[in-house]
Design an enzyme around this catalytic site. Structure first.
Site, PDB file in Angstrom:
ATOM      1  N   HIS A  73      39.352  35.909  36.946  1.00 33.76           N
ATOM      2  CA  HIS A  73      39.508  35.914  38.405  1.00 33.76           C
ATOM      3  C   HIS A  73      40.438  37.043  38.868  1.00 33.76           C
ATOM      4  O   HIS A  73      41.377  36.816  39.621  1.00 33.76           O
ATOM      5  CB  HIS A  73      40.031  34.553  38.883  1.00 33.76           C
ATOM      6  CG  HIS A  73      39.694  34.253  40.308  1.00 33.76           C
ATOM      7  ND1 HIS A  73      40.014  33.072  40.906  1.00 33.76           N
ATOM      8  CD2 HIS A  73      39.057  34.984  41.269  1.00 33.76           C
ATOM      9  CE1 HIS A  73      39.607  33.071  42.169  1.00 33.76           C
ATOM     10  NE2 HIS A  73      39.029  34.223  42.410  1.00 33.76           N
ATOM     11  N   ILE A  74      40.134  38.252  38.421  1.00 34.38           N
ATOM     12  CA  ILE A  74      40.985  39.403  38.733  1.00 34.38           C
ATOM     13  C   ILE A  74      40.281  40.445  39.603  1.00 34.38           C
ATOM     14  O   ILE A  74      40.829  41.528  39.835  1.00 34.38           O
ATOM     15  CB  ILE A  74      41.490  40.090  37.452  1.00 34.38           C
ATOM     16  CG1 ILE A  74      40.316  40.585  36.590  1.00 34.38           C
ATOM     17  CG2 ILE A  74      42.390  39.147  36.653  1.00 34.38           C
ATOM     18  CD1 ILE A  74      40.731  41.481  35.429  1.00 34.38           C
ATOM     19  N   LEU A  92      24.810  40.172  51.007  1.00 33.70           N
ATOM     20  CA  LEU A  92      25.082  41.566  51.364  1.00 33.70           C
ATOM     21  C   LEU A  92      26.137  41.624  52.461  1.00 33.70           C
ATOM     22  O   LEU A  92      25.940  42.205  53.523  1.00 33.70           O
ATOM     23  CB  LEU A  92      23.799  42.282  51.805  1.00 33.70           C
ATOM     24  CG  LEU A  92      23.851  43.809  51.764  1.00 33.70           C
ATOM     25  CD1 LEU A  92      23.966  44.311  50.331  1.00 33.70           C
ATOM     26  CD2 LEU A  92      22.633  44.425  52.438  1.00 33.70           C
ATOM     27  N   GLY A  93      27.270  40.994  52.172  1.00 30.89           N
ATOM     28  CA  GLY A  93      28.435  41.136  53.030  1.00 30.89           C
ATOM     29  C   GLY A  93      29.206  42.370  52.613  1.00 30.89           C
ATOM     30  O   GLY A  93      28.649  43.325  52.055  1.00 30.89           O
ATOM     31  N   THR A 148      30.663  37.767  40.402  1.00 28.31           N
ATOM     32  CA  THR A 148      32.064  38.076  40.686  1.00 28.31           C
ATOM     33  C   THR A 148      32.504  37.400  41.982  1.00 28.31           C
ATOM     34  O   THR A 148      33.546  37.749  42.541  1.00 28.31           O
ATOM     35  CB  THR A 148      32.301  39.595  40.792  1.00 28.31           C
ATOM     36  OG1 THR A 148      31.375  40.158  41.728  1.00 28.31           O
ATOM     37  CG2 THR A 148      32.123  40.265  39.436  1.00 28.31           C
ATOM     38  N   ALA A 149      31.713  36.430  42.441  1.00 25.36           N
ATOM     39  CA  ALA A 149      32.073  35.658  43.631  1.00 25.36           C
ATOM     40  C   ALA A 149      32.765  34.381  43.180  1.00 25.36           C
ATOM     41  O   ALA A 149      33.954  34.396  42.856  1.00 25.36           O
ATOM     42  CB  ALA A 149      30.827  35.380  44.468  1.00 25.36           C
ATOM     43  N   ARG A 150      32.033  33.284  43.113  1.00 28.01           N
ATOM     44  CA  ARG A 150      32.604  32.006  42.684  1.00 28.01           C
ATOM     45  C   ARG A 150      31.647  31.332  41.709  1.00 28.01           C
ATOM     46  O   ARG A 150      30.426  31.375  41.876  1.00 28.01           O
ATOM     47  CB  ARG A 150      32.859  31.075  43.876  1.00 28.01           C
ATOM     48  CG  ARG A 150      34.031  31.480  44.751  1.00 28.01           C
ATOM     49  CD  ARG A 150      35.358  31.349  44.018  1.00 28.01           C
ATOM     50  NE  ARG A 150      36.501  31.560  44.887  1.00 28.01           N
ATOM     51  CZ  ARG A 150      37.039  32.737  45.144  1.00 28.01           C
ATOM     52  NH1 ARG A 150      36.492  33.819  44.608  1.00 28.01           N
ATOM     53  NH2 ARG A 150      38.097  32.832  45.925  1.00 28.01           N
ATOM     54  N   GLU A 193      39.295  27.727  36.651  1.00 28.58           N
ATOM     55  CA  GLU A 193      39.987  28.996  36.411  1.00 28.58           C
ATOM     56  C   GLU A 193      40.103  29.383  34.931  1.00 28.58           C
ATOM     57  O   GLU A 193      40.455  30.507  34.614  1.00 28.58           O
ATOM     58  CB  GLU A 193      41.403  29.001  37.033  1.00 28.58           C
ATOM     59  CG  GLU A 193      41.420  28.822  38.534  1.00 28.58           C
ATOM     60  CD  GLU A 193      40.826  30.010  39.280  1.00 28.58           C
ATOM     61  OE1 GLU A 193      40.809  31.116  38.727  1.00 28.58           O
ATOM     62  OE2 GLU A 193      40.359  29.806  40.415  1.00 28.58           O
TER      63      GLU A 193
END
Length: 333
Positions: free
Chosen positions: A294-295, A171-172, A244-246, A275
């Protein structure tokens, strides 16, 4: 070709900016010093400097401030008489921060600059997965609306998001931007993050209760691959998984297994290892998986926000005030 912007108020500052920047922040930079703006992303072919190349380019321009996004900042770069380096990233992973600290060079960065963009794509992936948008679009484009004697209403029924529960892991800035959007859709939102006092839902309960799990944590030694087979198995049957992070946050083999078994209702991903998925990768065979390349942060507003954050902190620095966003604040002690 280098583009110089209007005459600055501080001609002693020469700012080589290879990051894509725009808007009022870029104008403000031009008011602080002479700007040579060469966005790496606009070069044909794409150009990312290694440390030696960046040092040589900066030396040729007589630059004493660097604003970078993808170039490698280490070694010979720190031999230059630099006032500061700014990396337009939340985490300046392209910079040897320890080396900069030894050289006494502050590293500015831009935490949260892409939070709104990533949050929007998270919601977009959620809709794309739950409403089968990619498969439906494909059928419409290929004349398969009544494929196999069925109608689209039969093939593409789904649950509504309103009234469902989402669990956010992290929760950043991005997680918070996702949270208010999902609440606006009528979802109950749980969150877990050891660094956020308002994200204290136990991960076991969150995993068990959530119809949607969305990862928004940083990859660290502690979080690498932490969403593993056990956690996928603990998710509700039919739940949707979003990252949607890594890609490093989850076990890709465990994700494939959970999809193949039918336990997961679908997945939305904006990043994969390397990628790009190789041809024939199992994830590409699932109609209930949507993968974007990765957009998530690729918006013009992200570039404008980064420019403003860098310009504001550089203004503070040249005014003798400590910058707000500096990766190595110990250089000021």
């Amino acid at each position: 070709m280098a583009v110089s912007l209007p005459t600055p108020l501080r001609p002693d500052l020469r700012i080589l900016a290879t990051a894509p920047l725009r808007g009022p922040g870029l104008d403000k930079l031009a008011g602080l010093g002479e700007v040579i703006h060469e966005p790496w992303i606009d070069q044909q072919p794409l150009r990312i400097y290694d440390a030696a190349g960046l040092a040589a380019r900066a030396k040729d321009e007589g630059a004493n401030v660097l604003v970078v996004e993808s170039d490698v900042v280490s070694g010979p770069v720190f031999d230059l008489p630099l006032l500061a380096v700014a990396a337009t990233r939340s985490d300046p992973t392209n910079v040897d921060v320890a080396g900069a600290t030894t050289a006494g060079i502050p590293i500015l960065h831009t935490p949260g600059r892409n939070a709104e963009a990533v949050a929007e794509l998270t919601v977009a992936l959620l809709f794309a997965v739950t409403r089968h948008l990619v498969a439906a679009d494909r059928d419409a484009r290929t004349g398969q609306v009544f494929r196999d004697g069925t109608i689209p209403y039969q093939r593409f029924r789904s649950f509504e998001l309103a009234g469902r529960t989402a669990g956010l892991v992290g929760l950043g800035a991005v997680g918070r931007a996702v949270r208010w959007r999902l609440r606006g859709l009528g979802m109950t939102v749980l969150a877990t993050d050891p660094n956020a006092p308002d994200a204290g839902d136990p991960i076991e309960a969150l995993t068990r209760r959530s119809d949607v799990i969305s990862l928004h944590a940083a990859v660290t030694p502690e979080t690498l691959g932490f969403w593993d087979r056990e956690k996928f198995d603990a998710m509700k049957p039919g739940a949707v998984f979003l990252n949607t992070a890594r890609a490093g946050l989850h076990d890709p083999d465990a994700l494939v297994a959970a999809l193949a078994s039918g336990h997961l209702g679908g997945a939305g991903l904006d990043h994969v290892d390397g990628e790009q998925l190789p041809a024939g990768h199992p994830l590409l065979g699932f109609d209930n998986v949507v993968v974007t390349p990765h957009i998530a942060g690729a918006t013009y507003e992200t570039e404008a926000r980064a420019a403003e954050m860098v310009a504001d902190d550089l203004e503070r620095l040249v005014s003798g005030i400590a910058p707000l966003h500096v990766a190595n604040p110990e250089v000021f002690r």
